[in-house]
Design a protein around this motif. Structure first.
Motif, PDB file in Angstrom:
ATOM      1  N   PRO A 158     -16.197  33.941 -42.764  1.00 25.62           N
ATOM      2  CA  PRO A 158     -16.570  33.136 -41.544  1.00 25.62           C
ATOM      3  C   PRO A 158     -17.951  33.027 -41.344  1.00 25.62           C
ATOM      4  CG  PRO A 158     -14.905  34.823 -41.234  1.00 25.62           C
ATOM      5  CD  PRO A 158     -15.548  35.144 -42.526  1.00 25.62           C
ATOM      6  N   ASP A 159     -18.280  32.003 -40.773  1.00 24.10           N
ATOM      7  CA  ASP A 159     -19.656  31.558 -40.418  1.00 24.10           C
ATOM      8  C   ASP A 159     -19.625  30.712 -38.843  1.00 24.10           C
ATOM      9  OD1 ASP A 159     -22.991  31.409 -41.053  1.00 24.10           O
ATOM     10  OD2 ASP A 159     -22.124  29.457 -40.408  1.00 24.10           O
ATOM     11  N   GLU A 160     -20.500  31.221 -38.054  1.00 22.95           N
ATOM     12  CA  GLU A 160     -20.268  30.591 -36.546  1.00 22.95           C
ATOM     13  C   GLU A 160     -20.794  29.048 -36.635  1.00 22.95           C
ATOM     14  OE1 GLU A 160     -21.581  32.936 -33.343  1.00 22.95           O
ATOM     15  OE2 GLU A 160     -22.543  31.365 -32.293  1.00 22.95           O
ATOM     16  N   ARG A 161     -21.654  28.937 -37.463  1.00 21.60           N
ATOM     17  CA  ARG A 161     -22.104  27.400 -37.341  1.00 21.60           C
ATOM     18  C   ARG A 161     -21.484  26.550 -38.613  1.00 21.60           C
ATOM     19  NH1 ARG A 161     -26.309  24.366 -40.103  1.00 21.60           N
ATOM     20  NH2 ARG A 161     -26.687  26.127 -41.352  1.00 21.60           N
ATOM     21  N   LEU A 162     -21.066  27.123 -39.760  1.00 22.12           N
ATOM     22  CA  LEU A 162     -20.602  26.065 -40.602  1.00 22.12           C
ATOM     23  C   LEU A 162     -19.158  26.444 -40.986  1.00 22.12           C
ATOM     24  CD1 LEU A 162     -23.414  26.466 -43.118  1.00 22.12           C
ATOM     25  CD2 LEU A 162     -23.017  24.650 -41.831  1.00 22.12           C
ATOM     26  N   GLY A 163     -18.308  27.398 -40.307  1.00 23.11           N
ATOM     27  CA  GLY A 163     -17.044  27.673 -40.407  1.00 23.11           C
ATOM     28  C   GLY A 163     -16.724  28.538 -41.596  1.00 23.11           C
ATOM     29  N   GLU A 164     -17.304  28.424 -42.718  1.00 22.94           N
ATOM     30  CA  GLU A 164     -17.314  29.494 -43.670  1.00 22.94           C
ATOM     31  C   GLU A 164     -18.531  29.144 -44.575  1.00 22.94           C
ATOM     32  OE1 GLU A 164     -13.275  30.695 -45.296  1.00 22.94           O
ATOM     33  OE2 GLU A 164     -13.402  28.469 -45.375  1.00 22.94           O
ATOM     34  N   VAL A 165     -19.024  30.124 -45.305  1.00 20.75           N
ATOM     35  CA  VAL A 165     -20.068  30.343 -46.234  1.00 20.75           C
ATOM     36  C   VAL A 165     -19.729  31.254 -47.399  1.00 20.75           C
ATOM     37  CG1 VAL A 165     -21.852  29.746 -44.754  1.00 20.75           C
ATOM     38  CG2 VAL A 165     -21.521  32.050 -44.839  1.00 20.75           C
ATOM     39  N   ALA A 166     -20.472  31.319 -48.442  1.00 24.35           N
ATOM     40  CA  ALA A 166     -20.043  31.864 -49.583  1.00 24.35           C
ATOM     41  C   ALA A 166     -20.602  33.324 -49.635  1.00 24.35           C
ATOM     42  CB  ALA A 166     -20.595  31.244 -50.978  1.00 24.35           C
ATOM     43  N   ARG A 167     -19.935  34.323 -50.020  1.00 24.81           N
ATOM     44  CA  ARG A 167     -20.420  35.686 -50.407  1.00 24.81           C
ATOM     45  C   ARG A 167     -20.112  35.935 -51.580  1.00 24.81           C
ATOM     46  NH1 ARG A 167     -18.567  40.005 -46.437  1.00 24.81           N
ATOM     47  NH2 ARG A 167     -20.435  39.205 -45.200  1.00 24.81           N
ATOM     48  N   ALA A 168     -21.150  36.534 -52.207  1.00 26.20           N
ATOM     49  CA  ALA A 168     -21.030  36.792 -53.852  1.00 26.20           C
ATOM     50  C   ALA A 168     -20.973  38.609 -54.062  1.00 26.20           C
ATOM     51  CB  ALA A 168     -22.066  36.127 -54.562  1.00 26.20           C
TER      52      ALA A 168
END
Length: 501
Positions: A435-445
């Motif tokens: 989850p990301d507040e601005r983009l909705g979701e972002v990648a985690r590796a």
């Protein structure tokens, strides 16, 4: 009958005894069984099952690691007319009890105490909550000779379209379900598989993939018996042991998940072993780095390196690369549909659909789940998202649920993983959306480092910035000693999402 013409597994065992006779069939430590001896032991095991009342269609479970006894027991179960129900050696009592109850298994064979696991005690404890009314008895492998003491002739007549096994799905989502597969499906499909994999008479096949998995059993045991290869089972993957077995037994064929090969390639003692006998590698199950394919060919001098795609419900195989495909094709696609099988992409969801003789007969005693998985036109809905190129080669972009959306753009972990895997400090990588507040979701590796100093997260971020669109770039990197996997070698991203490493 030629082994390649057999359409039941008992026919295959008998044909192997005739055509391959004194050739080694199974080598497991001090035990070395010829094809004729294997057939004799399988026949004796089937007769012992008949003496215990096991007949046509009865389910018999096998809870043990790779080894000659697993192979004899599995083949003996189907030779008696029974249906093999393999159990994962990683299971706890409750997990095993669930499958035993769902399958209605009559008998259980178990290697009690394997790796310190007290399977029988754990099962007894679980049975208090999950009754097993169909289970007539449990036989430990320590009681092997005692079990074989009483025999009677097998009366069951096995037909090609009889059920041969119930492999329960890995359960990465929901409760496991038993895929019903037949003798004809297994024998026919693995004639094709073994041809495309360049498996030959006289090959020596190191069976590291667990036999309780569809791929281990069918692409390992069944394929080897079809071609007259020697099976060398390894109970637990341990890199020095694998390297030693390759050298001692002059192994020529070594299928496995990508982590098996990266572990071998990066092992500091690899140069101490003679691995020149290796000729064939077959991989799949997860993202395959292009650089790994290149290293297998350059560093181990392998002649044939192919990738394949399949799932339990497709009898383990649906598509395969061909031996002459280039490294880019081998790593970034799963090949084209095997003969007799169709693959298409749902135009709305992007889901990979499979249809053909290899598709399961359904989930055991679960018509609702069967209807959800196989539609009225016979298409198996795989749950994977993919693309087909102009050649009909399949590229898996990810599981339907694994795709995540970054600021309105679809991001596919497999694509991001391919890029990060080229970093010189990275051995393995798995990407999820968080989850990301601005983009909705972002990648985690999640990154497993190669030997040597671990890569710096800032360096990894810089590496990705020059190779990936902004929305695909991981916003965080987590260094881990290993990625969580199921028995098929697939990364358990549900555990990564839950933070359970």
């Amino acid at each position: 009958m030629e082994p390649l013409d057999a359409r039941t597994i008992p026919e295959l065992v008998r044909a192997g005894a005739v055509h391959y006779g004194d050739r080694e069939a199974v080598v497991d430590g001090d035990v070395r069984l010829t094809y004729a001896e294997l057939a004799d032991r399988v026949g004796a095991f089937a007769e012992a099952l008949a003496a215990r009342g096991v007949g046509k269609g009865d389910r018999v479970a096998l809870w043990a690691p790779n080894g000659w006894r697993w192979i004899v027991a599995a083949l003996g179960i189907v030779a008696a007319g029974g249906v093999l129900v393999p159990l994962n050696t990683r299971f706890k009592g409750a997990e095993a009890a669930y499958i035993l109850a769902r399958s209605g298994a009559r008998l259980l064979f178990v290697d009690d105490g394997f790796l310190g696991n007290q399977y029988v005690a754990g099962l007894a404890e679980a049975a208090a909550e999950t009754p097993l009314p169909a289970l007539d008895g449990t036989v430990t492998l320590a009681e092997w000779d005692e079990f074989l003491a009483e025999r009677r002739p097998v009366e069951a007549v096995v037909e090609p379209d009889d059920l041969s096994d119930l492999f329960f799905t890995s359960g990465t989502t929901g409760q496991p379900k038993g895929a019903m597969l037949t003798h004809r499906q297994s024998t026919q499909l693995y004639v094709t598989w073994s041809e495309l994999a360049d498996l030959r008479e006289g090959d020596r096949y190191l069976l590291v993939n667990p036999c309780f998995n569809t791929f281990g059993y069918k692409a390992g045991v069944i394929a080897s018996l079809l071609r007259g290869a020697t099976i060398v089972p390894q109970a637990v993957f341990h890199v020095p042991t694998t390297l030693e077995l390759v050298q001692r037994e002059r192994i020529t064929v070594l299928p496995g998940p990508p982590t098996l090969y990266t572990s071998m390639l990066d092992h500091p003692g690899r140069g101490d072993y003679d691995l020149s006998s290796l000729r064939v590698a077959v991989t799949g199950a997860t993202t395959v780095p292009v650089v790994m394919i290149e290293r297998l060919r350059a560093e181990l001098r392998l002649q044939t390196v192919i990738t394949a795609y399949g799932l339990t419900e497709s009898c383990g195989t649906a598509t395969m690369c061909r031996p002459d495909d280039d490294p880019q094709t081998t790593a970034t696609t799963c090949g084209a549909a095997v003969p007799g099988v169709e693959v298409r992409i749902d135009p709305v969801t992007g889901e990979v659909l499979v249809r053909g003789y290899n598709v399961m007969r359904g989930y055991f005693d679960d018509p609702r789940a069967t209807a959800d998985a196989v539609d009225a036109d016979g298409w198996l809905h795989t749950g994977d998202v993919g693309e087909l190129d102009e050649r009909g080669y399949l590229r898996i972009t990810d599981r339907l649920k694994d795709m995540f959306i970054v600021g309105g753009f679809n991001a596919y972990p497999a694509e991001i993983e391919q890029v990060i895997a080229r970093h010189p400090g990275v051995a393995e990588v798995a990407v999820i959306g968080v989850p990301d507040e601005r983009l909705g979701e972002v990648a985690r590796a999640y990154v497993v480092a190669r030997s040597g100093p671990p890569p710096d997260p800032d360096d990894l971020a810089s590496f990705c910035r020059t190779r990936l669109a902004n929305y695909k770039q991981p916003r965080s990197f987590v260094l881990v000693p290993a990625l969580p996997r199921n028995a098929s070698g697939k990364v358990l991203k549900t555990r990564l999402r839950a933070g359970a490493l």
